[in-house]
Design an enzyme around this catalytic site. Structure first.
Site, PDB file in Angstrom:
ATOM      1  N   TYR A 152     -36.519 -10.670 -58.667  1.00  0.00           N
ATOM      2  CA  TYR A 152     -36.958 -11.761 -59.553  1.00  0.00           C
ATOM      3  C   TYR A 152     -38.191 -11.340 -60.368  1.00  0.00           C
ATOM      4  CZ  TYR A 152     -38.381 -16.613 -60.681  1.00  0.00           C
ATOM      5  OH  TYR A 152     -38.751 -17.780 -61.312  1.00  0.00           O
ATOM      6  N   LYS A 156     -38.448 -11.004 -64.373  1.00  0.00           N
ATOM      7  CA  LYS A 156     -39.369 -11.829 -65.161  1.00  0.00           C
ATOM      8  C   LYS A 156     -40.379 -10.971 -65.931  1.00  0.00           C
ATOM      9  CE  LYS A 156     -38.011 -16.057 -64.305  1.00  0.00           C
ATOM     10  NZ  LYS A 156     -37.214 -16.755 -65.342  1.00  0.00           N
TER      11      LYS A 156
HETATM   12  P1  NAD Z   1     -33.358 -24.873 -61.211  1.00  0.00           P
HETATM   13  O1  NAD Z   1     -32.676 -24.142 -60.105  1.00  0.00           O
HETATM   14  O2  NAD Z   1     -33.673 -26.317 -61.038  1.00  0.00           O
HETATM   15  O3  NAD Z   1     -32.555 -24.714 -62.579  1.00  0.00           O
HETATM   16  C1  NAD Z   1     -31.992 -23.492 -63.000  1.00  0.00           C
HETATM   17  C2  NAD Z   1     -30.743 -23.815 -63.788  1.00  0.00           C
HETATM   18  O4  NAD Z   1     -30.178 -22.584 -64.263  1.00  0.00           O
HETATM   19  C3  NAD Z   1     -29.668 -24.511 -62.935  1.00  0.00           C
HETATM   20  O5  NAD Z   1     -29.273 -25.721 -63.542  1.00  0.00           O
HETATM   21  C4  NAD Z   1     -28.545 -23.503 -62.890  1.00  0.00           C
HETATM   22  O6  NAD Z   1     -27.250 -24.094 -62.873  1.00  0.00           O
HETATM   23  C5  NAD Z   1     -28.776 -22.718 -64.181  1.00  0.00           C
HETATM   24  N1  NAD Z   1     -28.107 -21.415 -64.149  1.00  0.00           N
HETATM   25  C6  NAD Z   1     -28.090 -20.511 -63.129  1.00  0.00           C
HETATM   26  N2  NAD Z   1     -27.298 -19.471 -63.444  1.00  0.00           N
HETATM   27  C7  NAD Z   1     -26.813 -19.708 -64.685  1.00  0.00           C
HETATM   28  C8  NAD Z   1     -25.918 -19.014 -65.548  1.00  0.00           C
HETATM   29  N3  NAD Z   1     -25.370 -17.842 -65.183  1.00  0.00           N
HETATM   30  N4  NAD Z   1     -25.627 -19.557 -66.749  1.00  0.00           N
HETATM   31  C9  NAD Z   1     -26.165 -20.750 -67.121  1.00  0.00           C
HETATM   32  N5  NAD Z   1     -27.001 -21.471 -66.343  1.00  0.00           N
HETATM   33  C10 NAD Z   1     -27.318 -20.945 -65.144  1.00  0.00           C
HETATM   34  O7  NAD Z   1     -34.692 -24.021 -61.476  1.00  0.00           O
HETATM   35  P2  NAD Z   1     -35.984 -24.395 -62.328  1.00  0.00           P
HETATM   36  O8  NAD Z   1     -37.116 -24.453 -61.376  1.00  0.00           O
HETATM   37  O9  NAD Z   1     -35.734 -25.529 -63.248  1.00  0.00           O
HETATM   38  O10 NAD Z   1     -36.165 -23.032 -63.152  1.00  0.00           O
HETATM   39  C11 NAD Z   1     -35.978 -22.927 -64.541  1.00  0.00           C
HETATM   40  C12 NAD Z   1     -36.576 -21.602 -64.996  1.00  0.00           C
HETATM   41  O11 NAD Z   1     -37.975 -21.590 -64.705  1.00  0.00           O
HETATM   42  C13 NAD Z   1     -35.990 -20.382 -64.287  1.00  0.00           C
HETATM   43  O12 NAD Z   1     -35.850 -19.325 -65.202  1.00  0.00           O
HETATM   44  C14 NAD Z   1     -37.042 -20.064 -63.247  1.00  0.00           C
HETATM   45  O13 NAD Z   1     -36.990 -18.715 -62.869  1.00  0.00           O
HETATM   46  C15 NAD Z   1     -38.308 -20.432 -63.993  1.00  0.00           C
HETATM   47  N6  NAD Z   1     -39.464 -20.707 -63.146  1.00  0.00           N
HETATM   48  C16 NAD Z   1     -39.461 -21.758 -62.292  1.00  0.00           C
HETATM   49  C17 NAD Z   1     -40.585 -21.977 -61.523  1.00  0.00           C
HETATM   50  C18 NAD Z   1     -40.671 -23.128 -60.563  1.00  0.00           C
HETATM   51  O14 NAD Z   1     -41.687 -23.207 -59.860  1.00  0.00           O
HETATM   52  N7  NAD Z   1     -39.706 -24.012 -60.489  1.00  0.00           N
HETATM   53  C19 NAD Z   1     -41.694 -21.136 -61.624  1.00  0.00           C
HETATM   54  C20 NAD Z   1     -41.650 -20.082 -62.511  1.00  0.00           C
HETATM   55  C21 NAD Z   1     -40.526 -19.881 -63.281  1.00  0.00           C
END
Ligand code: NAD
Length: 246
Positions: A152, A156
């Site tokens: 990951y 990133k």
């Molecule tokens: P989440 O799991 O709630 O949402 C991620 C979404 O991506 C899901 O709806 C999933 O169905 C979709 N997805 C996965 N594989 C896919 C594919 N092949 N094609 C299309 N859609 C796909 O996660 P989140 O927390 O909302 O994360 C959103 C973004 O933010 C991600 O890139 C994550 O790495 C990043 N992020 C999140 C956090 C956190 O604390 N939540 C922190 C840093 C970065």
């Protein structure tokens, strides 16, 4: 914000839903792309979208041809694709010693191939029209590394490399490319962490709380705005002060 056409990936997730609604409230027509979802998940999303111009589109970001087909469809229907938010993400955590090739591949494919696939198809139209805003959702894990997240964190950090390089390529054409690096935000992704690990991390956040999806969505809207044209190749940390630097 002018009425712009925005495509958000991972749109049914915790951050994605809020990003879609924030852009739509700012006046955008939003295409909310995510993996094919069952009726219940779609209905749940639609229930929060009343009065907003948000249309769901099934998409697997790892499929290059599918990404091309959706970008073409959006451009044909709306005449443009102005804003692209690469937000789709997954985690497949394990220490490197135990990491399976499938876990490594899956994470790199969604975060890196996914962003490449959509940028690759969207960039030509943005350059030709002389306007574009690409926002890639990276992570604090890409800046600092994180135990159990070699896949990951590499994805990133790599995503910001893509951001900076593409930003240089298209800056003169009115297209900006930026990253946002969230800290810990309350979504299904972080709810999946063991509670004691999450609590320990949140205790070290200077702001004294976990982030909310709106904290990130606001940053996306800021970078996607017409008026943000002089910000490109940047990484905007939104982490409650968890990592400071300049
Ligand atoms: P989440 O799991 O709630 O949402 C991620 C979404 O991506 C899901 O709806 C999933 O169905 C979709 N997805 C996965 N594989 C896919 C594919 N092949 N094609 C299309 N859609 C796909 O996660 P989140 O927390 O909302 O994360 C959103 C973004 O933010 C991600 O890139 C994550 O790495 C990043 N992020 C999140 C956090 C956190 O604390 N939540 C922190 C840093 C970065």
């Amino acid at each position: 914000m002018a009425r712009r056409i925005a495509l958000v990936t991972g749109a049914l997730g915790g951050l994605g839903q809020e990003i879609c609604r924030t852009l739509a409230r700012a006046g955008c027509a939003v295409i909310a792309a995510d993996l094919p979802a069952d009726d219940a998940r779609r209905a749940d999303f639609a229930a929060g979208n009343a009065g907003l111009e948000i249309a769901y589109a099934p998409l697997d970001v790892t499929d290059h041809a599918q990404c091309g087909a959706l970008v073409n469809e959006v451009q044909a229907r709306h005449g443009a694709l102005d804003i692209l938010v690469n937000n789709a993400g997954i985690t497949r955590d394990a220490t490197l010693r135990k990491m399976e090739i499938a876990q490594w591949d899956a994470v790199l494919r969604v975060h890196l191939d996914g962003a490449f696939n959509l940028c690759r198809h969207a960039i030509e139209g943005m350059q030709a029209r002389g306007f574009g805003r690409i926002v890639n959702i990276s992570s604090i894990s890409g800046q600092t590394g994180n135990f159990g997240q070699t896949n990951y964190a590499a994805a990133k950090a790599g995503l910001h490399g893509l951001t900076m390089s593409l930003a240089r390529e298209v800056a003169a054409k009115g297209v900006t490319v930026n990253s946002i690096s969230p800290g810990y935000v309350e979504t299904p992704m972080t709810r999946a962490m063991p509670a004691e690990v999450r609590d320990r991390i949140v205790a070290t956040v200077p702001a004294g709380r976990i982030g909310q999806p709106g904290d990130i969505a606001r940053a996306v809207a800021f970078l996607a705005d017409d008026a943000a044209g002089y910000i490109t190749g940047a990484n905007l940390p939104v982490n409650g002060g968890l990592l400071m630097g300049f």
